[in-house]
Design a protein around this motif. Sequence first.
Motif, PDB file in Angstrom:
ATOM      1  N   VAL A  32      35.721 -19.966 -41.173  1.00 23.64           N
ATOM      2  CA  VAL A  32      34.544 -19.722 -40.337  1.00 23.64           C
ATOM      3  C   VAL A  32      34.096 -18.282 -40.555  1.00 23.64           C
ATOM      4  O   VAL A  32      34.906 -17.360 -40.515  1.00 23.64           O
ATOM      5  CB  VAL A  32      34.873 -19.949 -38.841  1.00 23.64           C
ATOM      6  N   CYS A  42      27.573 -15.396 -33.922  1.00 24.67           N
ATOM      7  CA  CYS A  42      27.394 -16.726 -34.475  1.00 24.67           C
ATOM      8  C   CYS A  42      28.552 -16.961 -35.428  1.00 24.67           C
ATOM      9  O   CYS A  42      28.999 -16.035 -36.098  1.00 24.67           O
ATOM     10  CB  CYS A  42      26.091 -16.844 -35.254  1.00 24.67           C
ATOM     11  N   LYS A  44      29.706 -19.760 -38.494  1.00 25.19           N
ATOM     12  CA  LYS A  44      29.385 -20.929 -39.305  1.00 25.19           C
ATOM     13  C   LYS A  44      30.631 -21.438 -40.008  1.00 25.19           C
ATOM     14  O   LYS A  44      31.436 -20.647 -40.516  1.00 25.19           O
ATOM     15  CB  LYS A  44      28.345 -20.584 -40.369  1.00 25.19           C
ATOM     16  N   GLY A  74      28.268 -25.107 -43.376  1.00 28.12           N
ATOM     17  CA  GLY A  74      27.199 -24.221 -42.939  1.00 28.12           C
ATOM     18  C   GLY A  74      26.788 -24.420 -41.484  1.00 28.12           C
ATOM     19  O   GLY A  74      25.929 -23.700 -40.976  1.00 28.12           O
ATOM     20  N   LEU A  75      27.407 -25.366 -40.794  1.00 24.88           N
ATOM     21  CA  LEU A  75      27.058 -25.653 -39.408  1.00 24.88           C
ATOM     22  C   LEU A  75      27.514 -24.526 -38.486  1.00 24.88           C
ATOM     23  O   LEU A  75      28.651 -24.065 -38.570  1.00 24.88           O
ATOM     24  CB  LEU A  75      27.734 -26.963 -38.970  1.00 24.88           C
ATOM     25  N   GLN A  76      26.606 -24.083 -37.611  1.00 20.74           N
ATOM     26  CA  GLN A  76      26.990 -23.068 -36.626  1.00 20.74           C
ATOM     27  C   GLN A  76      27.853 -23.747 -35.561  1.00 20.74           C
ATOM     28  O   GLN A  76      27.411 -24.674 -34.892  1.00 20.74           O
ATOM     29  CB  GLN A  76      25.777 -22.422 -35.972  1.00 20.74           C
TER      30      GLN A  76
END
Length: 134
Positions: A32, A42, A44, A74-76
């Motif tokens: 991450v 944030c 990702k 790539g998902l937050q």
Amino acid sequence: MSITLLALAAAAAANPDAVLGRWKTETRNGIVEITRCGASLCGKLLSSDGISANPALKDVNNKDEKLRGRALKGLQIIGGFSYKDGVWNGGTIYNAEDGKTYDARITPVDANTLKLRGCIFVPLCKNQTWTRVR
């Protein structure tokens, strides 16, 4: 622990940016990347065992059917935190394994270690230790 190590640990805890960078999760070899999002953080999801096996892996366990087609890579998964007294608190962390979002806290232990706590509600929490990726 030497005085130097204690001083480094205290400096990491006192620096809100100590959490920035790439971190390996405790499970499934997740990587991450935590960055700043304004005054918050944030995070990702860059990689995991599942993403390594299938780079097009989707968020199939999401409780919201409309989100099940989105890519995990790539998902937050981390956001909404505020910093106070050496801790990032009040944010959330998304767990793609069960498709749920949890209230979360991130505590820097030292320059290479983070303690994360995710809760359905206190005291129903799980803790993880993440280590910095070099």
